[in-house]
Design a protein around this motif. Structure first.
Motif, mmCIF file in Angstrom:
data_model
loop_
_atom_site.group_PDB
_atom_site.id
_atom_site.type_symbol
_atom_site.label_atom_id
_atom_site.label_comp_id
_atom_site.label_asym_id
_atom_site.label_seq_id
_atom_site.Cartn_x
_atom_site.Cartn_y
_atom_site.Cartn_z
ATOM 1 N N GLN A 26 -14.525 62.710 49.100
ATOM 2 C CA GLN A 26 -14.044 64.039 49.223
ATOM 3 C C GLN A 26 -12.607 63.744 50.122
ATOM 4 N N ILE A 27 -11.670 64.288 50.030
ATOM 5 C CA ILE A 27 -10.896 64.294 51.204
ATOM 6 C C ILE A 27 -10.480 66.122 51.842
ATOM 7 N N GLY A 28 -10.451 66.703 53.027
ATOM 8 C CA GLY A 28 -9.992 67.032 52.608
ATOM 9 C C GLY A 28 -11.038 68.766 51.645
ATOM 10 N N GLY A 29 -10.261 69.263 51.377
ATOM 11 C CA GLY A 29 -10.943 70.245 49.909
ATOM 12 C C GLY A 29 -10.907 69.800 48.609
ATOM 13 N N ALA A 30 -10.699 68.630 48.623
ATOM 14 C CA ALA A 30 -10.480 68.197 47.473
ATOM 15 C C ALA A 30 -12.189 66.886 47.159
ATOM 16 N N GLN A 31 -12.392 67.703 45.521
ATOM 17 C CA GLN A 31 -13.629 66.424 45.450
ATOM 18 C C GLN A 31 -14.072 65.596 44.400
ATOM 19 N N VAL A 66 -11.882 68.698 42.114
ATOM 20 C CA VAL A 66 -12.426 69.906 42.461
ATOM 21 C C VAL A 66 -11.890 70.558 43.818
ATOM 22 N N ASN A 67 -11.142 71.688 43.715
ATOM 23 C CA ASN A 67 -11.008 72.418 45.392
ATOM 24 C C ASN A 67 -12.030 73.026 45.389
ATOM 25 N N LYS A 68 -12.357 72.590 46.660
ATOM 26 C CA LYS A 68 -13.619 72.973 47.022
ATOM 27 C C LYS A 68 -13.948 74.014 47.859
ATOM 28 N N GLY A 69 -12.435 74.423 47.834
ATOM 29 C CA GLY A 69 -12.624 76.058 48.220
ATOM 30 C C GLY A 69 -11.324 76.043 49.634
ATOM 31 N N ASP A 70 -10.490 74.952 49.959
ATOM 32 C CA ASP A 70 -9.459 74.709 50.763
ATOM 33 C C ASP A 70 -8.877 74.238 50.805
ATOM 34 N N ALA A 71 -8.445 73.297 49.861
ATOM 35 C CA ALA A 71 -8.001 71.696 49.177
ATOM 36 C C ALA A 71 -6.824 72.294 49.551
ATOM 37 N N THR A 72 -5.712 71.624 49.900
ATOM 38 C CA THR A 72 -3.845 71.704 49.783
ATOM 39 C C THR A 72 -3.682 70.486 48.521
ATOM 40 N N ALA A 73 -2.219 70.873 47.910
ATOM 41 C CA ALA A 73 -2.303 69.612 47.317
ATOM 42 C C ALA A 73 -1.730 68.266 47.819
ATOM 43 N N LYS A 74 -1.748 67.897 48.982
ATOM 44 C CA LYS A 74 -2.105 67.244 49.897
ATOM 45 C C LYS A 74 -3.497 66.198 49.322
ATOM 46 N N ASP A 75 -4.294 66.486 49.804
ATOM 47 C CA ASP A 75 -5.887 66.462 50.419
ATOM 48 C C ASP A 75 -5.542 66.216 48.449
ATOM 49 N N TYR A 76 -5.684 66.809 47.223
ATOM 50 C CA TYR A 76 -5.386 66.389 46.027
ATOM 51 C C TYR A 76 -4.714 64.963 46.002
ATOM 52 N N LEU A 77 -3.415 65.096 46.098
ATOM 53 C CA LEU A 77 -2.584 63.813 46.216
ATOM 54 C C LEU A 77 -3.319 61.985 46.900
ATOM 55 N N ASN A 78 -3.882 62.703 48.027
ATOM 56 C CA ASN A 78 -4.964 61.564 48.492
ATOM 57 C C ASN A 78 -5.803 61.262 47.611
ATOM 58 N N LEU A 79 -6.792 62.247 47.333
ATOM 59 C CA LEU A 79 -7.525 61.953 46.696
ATOM 60 C C LEU A 79 -7.689 61.164 45.220
ATOM 61 N N VAL A 80 -6.265 61.546 44.816
ATOM 62 C CA VAL A 80 -5.909 60.531 43.602
ATOM 63 C C VAL A 80 -5.974 59.696 43.673
ATOM 64 N N GLN A 81 -4.849 59.053 44.964
ATOM 65 C CA GLN A 81 -4.442 57.472 45.484
ATOM 66 C C GLN A 81 -5.803 56.713 45.615
ATOM 67 N N HIS A 82 -6.507 57.435 45.770
ATOM 68 C CA HIS A 82 -7.657 56.248 46.892
ATOM 69 C C HIS A 82 -8.941 55.929 45.403
ATOM 70 N N VAL A 83 -9.007 57.030 44.236
ATOM 71 C CA VAL A 83 -9.357 57.107 43.057
ATOM 72 C C VAL A 83 -8.691 55.181 42.685
ATOM 73 N N GLN A 84 -7.169 55.354 42.511
ATOM 74 C CA GLN A 84 -6.372 55.019 42.014
ATOM 75 C C GLN A 84 -7.121 53.874 41.828
ATOM 76 N N LYS A 85 -6.658 53.166 43.527
ATOM 77 C CA LYS A 85 -6.679 52.235 44.253
ATOM 78 C C LYS A 85 -7.580 51.400 43.975
ATOM 79 N N THR A 86 -8.652 52.266 44.608
ATOM 80 C CA THR A 86 -10.649 51.864 44.455
ATOM 81 C C THR A 86 -10.490 51.257 42.715
ATOM 82 N N VAL A 87 -9.829 52.264 41.834
ATOM 83 C CA VAL A 87 -10.895 51.679 40.413
ATOM 84 C C VAL A 87 -9.561 50.642 40.119
ATOM 85 N N LYS A 88 -8.229 49.923 40.448
ATOM 86 C CA LYS A 88 -7.235 48.962 40.241
ATOM 87 C C LYS A 88 -7.810 47.908 41.076
#
Length: 286
Positions: A232-237, A247-269
């Motif tokens: 989870q980063i911020g409200g995005a998990q 998913v948005n756990k309740g108070d996610a921002t788009a920045k949280d969401y995109l930071n988590l997307v990038q973290h997933v992409q980087k880790t899988v790569k």
């Protein structure tokens, strides 16, 4: 009526997004064309948003005019042909097809998008895609011309079409289906609904599948094998139920969401050497 400074999080499945400078919700294709004319007259950028199911709107909102098509839902049925306006939920079209003993749209019984959005991205699930049943699409061109085009001109491919490149607005789509037995169609829809509800985190706001399926792999499996479920980063998990969803756990921002997307992409790569390409459309101002 065109409204000013409207929060877009109220109109998206992620419940995330800043404000639209202007928002129009036309109730007819004529009103939609008038909204486009308003934008052009006032030198405003403009864009069309369906029902907000496969988009992530950034925290800075969207400049200019946003046109929501959710009130454009007219549908007609003639024999095996269903003609439907762009704002109708594709789920409702699937249900209507069932009611008329028409088969071919069962795959769409759980897709939470509008007809326009489904055509825009050649939506699909469980082995079916829009391109399998769509025969014609009526669009509004950037020059303001209404054109009825054959599906061949849509250049349908995996989760994409010619529409974004051409900057067309989908006004209407035509689907030709096959006659079937209602109980067989219902059984298939019930099966797919069960699969969706049992595997997808429908209890939280999300944009659906975040990543396209990489060749030879499944995005969710790669993310799961990278031990990223529950991160989870911020409200995005990363969903504990299906790793392909954030998913948005309740108070996610788009920045949280995109930071988590990038973290997933980087880790899988790093772990598997596979590039995950976003399926969700990211729009608006950072």
């Amino acid at each position: 009526m065109i409204q000013k400074n409207v929060p877009l999080k109220d109109y998206t499945y992620t419940k995330i997004g800043g404000n639209a400078d202007y928002l129009a919700i036309p109730e007819s294709i004529e009103e939609l064309t008038k909204a486009v004319t308003f934008a052009k007259k006032n030198n405003l950028p403009w864009m069309v948003l369906g029902n907000g199911s496969n988009v992530l709107i950034q925290d800075g909102g969207i400049e200019g005019l946003v046109i929501l098509t959710t009130s454009l839902t007219n549908m007609t049925i003639e024999h095996q042909l269903i003609t439907v306006e762009a704002g109708a939920p594709i789920i409702e079209v699937s249900r209507t097809a069932h009611d008329h003993s028409l088969s071919g749209l069962e795959f769409a019984c759980g897709i939470p998008g509008s007809v326009g959005g489904a055509v825009y991205m050649n939506a699909g699930a469980y082995g079916g895609e829009i391109k399998d049943v769509c025969t014609h699409v009526t669009v509004l061109t950037p020059e303001g011309e209404v054109k009825r085009l054959p599906a061949e001109e849509m250049a349908f491919d995996y989760r994409t079409s010619a529409i974004p490149e051409k900057n067309w607005i989908v006004l209407e789509a035509e689907f030709v289906l096959e006659e079937g037995e209602q109980h067989v169609i219902k059984a298939k829809m019930d099966e797919l609904t069960y699969l969706r509800e049992s595997k997808q985190p429908l209890e939280y706001p999300s944009c659906g599948s975040v990543f396209k399926r990489p060749p030879g792999h499944f995005a969710g499996k790669l993310i799961q094998d990278a031990n990223l479920q529950g991160v989870q980063i911020g409200g995005a998990q990363v969903s504990l139920k299906h790793a392909g969803f954030i998913v948005n756990k309740g108070d996610a921002t788009a920045k949280d969401y995109l930071n988590l997307v990038q973290h997933v992409q980087k880790t899988v790569k790093e772990k598997f050497g596979v590039d995950l390409e976003k399926e969700v459309r990211v729009i608006g101002r950072a």
